[in-house]
Scaffold this active site. Structure first.
Site, short mmCIF file in Angstrom:
data_model
loop_
_atom_site.label_atom_id
_atom_site.label_comp_id
_atom_site.label_asym_id
_atom_site.label_seq_id
_atom_site.Cartn_x
_atom_site.Cartn_y
_atom_site.Cartn_z
N TYR A 11 50.64 37.23 3.25
CA TYR A 11 52.04 36.78 3.41
C TYR A 11 52.95 37.36 2.32
CZ TYR A 11 55.88 33.37 2.95
OH TYR A 11 57.09 32.76 2.81
N LEU A 33 41.15 41.84 5.11
CA LEU A 33 41.68 41.27 6.36
C LEU A 33 41.00 39.94 6.72
CD1 LEU A 33 42.31 44.45 8.58
CD2 LEU A 33 43.90 43.22 7.12
N TYR A 141 41.67 25.92 -8.10
CA TYR A 141 42.51 27.09 -7.84
C TYR A 141 43.27 27.49 -9.11
CZ TYR A 141 46.63 29.65 -6.29
OH TYR A 141 47.64 30.56 -6.17
N ASN A 170 56.46 27.52 -5.25
CA ASN A 170 56.07 27.50 -3.83
C ASN A 170 56.82 28.54 -3.00
OD1 ASN A 170 55.12 24.97 -5.04
ND2 ASN A 170 54.43 24.57 -2.95
N PHE A 206 51.19 13.75 2.52
CA PHE A 206 50.00 13.51 1.70
C PHE A 206 50.37 12.81 0.40
CE2 PHE A 206 48.11 17.58 3.74
CZ PHE A 206 47.73 16.86 4.87
N1 UDP Z 1 51.85 18.53 2.10
C1 UDP Z 1 51.97 17.43 2.95
N2 UDP Z 1 51.61 17.58 4.26
C2 UDP Z 1 51.12 18.74 4.76
C3 UDP Z 1 51.01 19.86 3.89
C4 UDP Z 1 51.38 19.71 2.56
O1 UDP Z 1 52.40 16.36 2.53
O2 UDP Z 1 50.79 18.80 5.95
C5 UDP Z 1 52.25 18.39 0.69
C6 UDP Z 1 51.17 18.71 -0.32
O3 UDP Z 1 50.28 17.63 -0.51
C7 UDP Z 1 52.02 19.01 -1.55
C8 UDP Z 1 53.26 19.71 -0.95
O4 UDP Z 1 53.27 19.33 0.42
O5 UDP Z 1 52.44 17.81 -2.15
C9 UDP Z 1 53.21 21.22 -1.04
O6 UDP Z 1 51.95 21.65 -0.55
P1 UDP Z 1 51.65 23.13 -0.15
O7 UDP Z 1 50.25 23.18 0.36
O8 UDP Z 1 52.73 23.64 0.75
O9 UDP Z 1 51.79 23.95 -1.51
P2 UDP Z 1 51.08 23.78 -2.96
O10 UDP Z 1 52.08 23.05 -3.80
O11 UDP Z 1 49.79 23.04 -2.79
O12 UDP Z 1 50.88 25.19 -3.40
#
Ligand code: UDP
Length: 328
Positions: A11, A33, A141, A170, A206
């Protein structure tokens, strides 16, 4: 310059390749890939389908192509997955990165821009986060990215390999035909947009008991085009040799809660987008917001699409044009 982009079919990598080609750099992409898309690599860039674990092939490619600088994007990057499979993250993000650095040293390539992450900070004591904040990842990570950042410090001193680590907050949005297509998709903005696309009924939140004003996590969203430009600036700075090796944050300096992101998507798409409260995802810090003062000052980086509505609108436009993502 002849530039190798590892993970250039992914991406963010594909948008960086496009930005480099626009600047008349010659670009070689190495991508296995596994997650990347062949169609995302512009026709002007050469794609080698090689795994970074194949150190001999990588070293040969660096030499044969006459690579002068590397942008290292290839990695696993999911917080949740990293908390279930630490071995995968340390192997792909640390061991394979080390093999790449060794191949660079062996072939005399001395400039590296490294894709790092805000997850190196863990749960910050204060926001916005500056580069000198404590480095205490709360997930595998972030730890894996930090491990390689630390190695790079010593590779500069011992092997003369100059590097700039860019700590992304992000990434979101799209540039032209290049957008976000992960399988499975785990990122908030594309998941939220799946609701108006008719691919899911609701989005799960979440965690709604974080110590933030609305109880959901706060993140700093940065447009993928602005992110890509920072790589070009970092590469130029390394080529000129006018900044020391080190790390820069890349964000807009404004945090949006998960609920606010959903609200932005409701405004942009005109769809109700129902949200369902769900348990926390392991490893998620409550709030990550960048201070990007250092890169603005040192490299004159300026975000062009800083607003959350514009970022979500850019993603929405791409997903409407490519509802099934890339063909392969
Ligand atoms: N998140 C959520 N529902 C989802 C996907 C992500 O609530 O279906 C939340 C996740 O727990 C975090 C925020 O969105 O608090 C950003 O998550 P993402 O995976 O986009 O990016 P990260 O910050 O983990 O790199």
């Amino acid at each position: 310059m002849r530039v190798l982009v590892t993970g250039g079919a992914g991406y963010i990598g594909s948008v960086i390749v496009a930005a480099l080609v626009r600047r008349n750099h010659e670009v070689l992409v190495i991508d296995n890939l596994y997650k990347g898309h062949r169609a995302a690599v512009m026709a002007l860039a050469q794609l080698l389908t090689v795994d970074l674990g194949n150190a001999a092939a990588v070293e040969r490619s660096l030499a044969e192509y006459g690579v002068e600088a590397v942008i290292h994007m290839a990695a696993d990057s999911l917080v949740g997955e990293s908390m279930q499979n630490a071995a995968k993250y340390f192997r792909n993000n640390v061991v394979n990165s080390l093999l790449l650095a060794n191949a660079m040293v062996a072939t005399g390539v001395r400039r590296l821009v490294f894709s790092s992450t805000a997850a190196v900070y863990g749960e910050p004591e204060t926001v916005p986060i500056a580069e000198d904040a404590p480095l205490e990842p709360t997930n595998v990570y972030g730890e894996s990215k930090l491990a390689f950042e630390r190695m790079l410090r010593w590779y500069d001193q011992v092997h003369g390999l100059s590097s700039i680590a860019l700590r992304y907050f992000n990434a979101a949005g799209a540039v032209g035909d290049l957008g976000e297509d992960h399988d499975p998709e785990t990122h908030l903005i594309p998941i939220v947009l799946q609701v108006p696309l008719g691919k899911r009924d609701a989005v799960q939140l979440f965690g709604t008991d974080y110590p933030t004003p609305d109880g959901t996590c706060i993140r700093d969203y940065i447009h993928v085009g602005d992110l890509a430009e920072a790589h070009v600036l970092a590469l130029d700075a390394l080529a000129r040799g006018d900044v020391p090796s080190g790390a820069y944050n890349l964000g807009n300096g404004t945090g949006y809660s998960n609920r606010q992101v959903i609200d932005a998507a409701r405004r942009v798409t005109g769809h109700a987008i129902p949200a369902i409260e769900a348990p926390r995802r392991p490893g998620d810090p409550a709030a990550l917001v960048a201070s990007s003062e250092r890169i603005r000052r040192d490299l004159d980086w300026q975000p062009r699409v800083p607003g959350i509505d514009e970022i979500v609108a850019s993603a929405w436009e791409w997903h409407q044009r490519f509802p099934n993502g890339y063909p392969d």
